[in-house]
Design a protein around this motif. Sequence first.
Motif, short mmCIF file in Angstrom:
data_model
loop_
_atom_site.label_atom_id
_atom_site.label_comp_id
_atom_site.label_asym_id
_atom_site.label_seq_id
_atom_site.Cartn_x
_atom_site.Cartn_y
_atom_site.Cartn_z
N GLY A 60 45.73 43.54 41.91
CA GLY A 60 45.63 42.42 40.99
C GLY A 60 44.21 42.21 40.50
N ILE A 61 43.25 42.28 41.42
CA ILE A 61 41.84 42.05 41.06
C ILE A 61 41.31 43.18 40.19
CG2 ILE A 61 39.50 41.83 41.98
CD1 ILE A 61 40.79 40.58 44.51
N TRP A 80 43.11 43.38 36.71
CA TRP A 80 42.62 42.35 35.78
C TRP A 80 41.25 42.75 35.22
CZ3 TRP A 80 38.17 39.39 36.09
CH2 TRP A 80 38.04 38.39 35.11
N SER A 126 48.18 45.20 47.25
CA SER A 126 48.67 44.36 46.14
C SER A 126 47.58 43.41 45.66
CB SER A 126 49.91 43.58 46.56
OG SER A 126 51.00 44.43 46.81
N LEU A 127 46.82 42.85 46.61
CA LEU A 127 45.71 41.97 46.25
C LEU A 127 44.64 42.74 45.48
CD1 LEU A 127 44.06 39.35 46.38
CD2 LEU A 127 43.33 40.01 48.70
N ILE A 142 46.92 38.40 39.53
CA ILE A 142 47.03 38.61 40.97
C ILE A 142 48.40 38.15 41.47
CG2 ILE A 142 46.14 37.89 43.23
CD1 ILE A 142 43.37 37.74 41.98
N ILE A 181 43.01 35.55 35.66
CA ILE A 181 43.00 36.40 36.85
C ILE A 181 44.02 35.95 37.89
CG2 ILE A 181 41.09 35.10 37.91
CD1 ILE A 181 40.20 37.78 39.18
N GLY A 182 44.21 34.64 38.04
CA GLY A 182 45.19 34.14 38.99
C GLY A 182 46.60 34.60 38.67
N THR A 203 49.23 31.72 44.34
CA THR A 203 48.35 32.87 44.52
C THR A 203 47.45 32.69 45.73
OG1 THR A 203 48.32 33.25 42.12
CG2 THR A 203 46.59 34.32 43.42
N ILE A 212 47.20 34.97 49.23
CA ILE A 212 45.94 35.52 49.75
C ILE A 212 45.71 35.09 51.19
CG2 ILE A 212 43.42 35.48 49.48
CD1 ILE A 212 43.87 35.21 46.45
N SER A 225 50.99 40.76 40.60
CA SER A 225 50.77 41.94 41.43
C SER A 225 51.22 41.73 42.87
CB SER A 225 49.29 42.33 41.41
OG SER A 225 49.03 43.39 42.30
N MET A 226 50.82 40.60 43.46
CA MET A 226 51.09 40.38 44.88
C MET A 226 52.55 40.03 45.15
SD MET A 226 47.80 38.54 46.62
CE MET A 226 48.42 39.04 48.23
#
Length: 412
Positions: free
Chosen positions: A112-113, A116, A108-109, A133, A129-130, A205, A209, A136-137
């Motif tokens: 997201g990265i 994006w 998932s991480l 992510i 981006i935050g 976020t 992480i 996504s996460m």
Amino acid sequence: MGSSKVVSGFFSRNKAVFVMGLTALFIAATADLFAGIFLGSMETYILAIPGMMILVYSAIGMRGNIFGAMGSRLGTSMHMGTFKMSFKKGSILRSNIESAIGLSFLISLAMGIIGWAVVAIFDFGDIYIGSFIFISMLGGLMAGIILLGVNLIIARTGFKKDWDVDNITAPLIAAAGDIVTMPMLFICAWFVVHCPDQNIINILTLMLIVVTVIVLIIIFTRKVVLGRMDEAKRIISQSSPVLLMCLLLDIAAGVIIENETEALLILPVLIILMPAFLNEGNALSGMLTSRLSSMLHLGTLRVSRFPGKDASENFIITYILAAVTYGYIGAIAFIAAMTMGGPGDISFIRVICIVLISGMLTTTVLNFLSYYVAVTAVRFDLDPDDHSIPLTSSSMDLISAAVLIGIIMLLI
């Protein structure tokens, strides 16, 4: 007379596959109809958040890959008589639960990265981006928790009733993934759109992480027992590279759909049938690779350059399942669109033609792809349960999306 006996023998031998497989596929297709209706109703957020379609289809693909592979491993252990409904440390079930959780956090991480970055590279629009992510996460993890429960229910029920779960896990997990992943992603998308302060999203976020890092450290710092790697650690170690490669394939499928989003929104029936169509390729490839993986583990399928009799019989089964369920998908999608204000400027016959032509083309690809991926895994001394479903499912997501969009552009 001889040919009728051959046909009768074929259906008699594979009665369980057709009964359980078609039942699971019909349930999955019907469930995916609601996922498609939900997707069509979220037009505002699809257009408001750049790359949302990329995130939706890559997240759906990854949920199916992680939990479909888990189901395949549990199915194989049932065939081999090593499965127990036990949550004790080191048990097959607990190791699969732990690996599924760890992979859900990690992938998932990464989704997201990478997602994006793809949105930025293809200039689909501006999104922080935050935020990407976060969607996504959190969306992926909430969906993953539900899918873990679904997988456990299927495993427990199949084990108690002595079912061949290889015939039902892939379509049911894929359908459940479609149903739960979309709402979870859109809940997170709603929060991003309406959140008054970006710093709140950034903090959440960062917390996600940190939890991901902690979970992976716990799994990877376990001691080796009796010279054997911890099973959860093994699954994550061997699955992660494959899943990351599969993620790229799923994102590519999302890019294809993202490029045609505005055109698809003009014809509601196409948006409605899209999740079911992609899931069908995913489910069929998952069913086939699960069966082939179990046969390879049991030694009933010989590794050879060209598919033999047993593999060819499974190909025919897949074609029959595909023809019936793709036709069903086209019909129910059109009916659903009619009840929601109309399918758009397209006839019922054209919808059925689009779905069946696209479906049978993708089925031809998935038959050979499933066989050669499973066989190649064995030749490289890898576990086909860990690699076959993710690779074939993600490849089929990309191929299904490309074929369907291509046929749509050709016939409309």
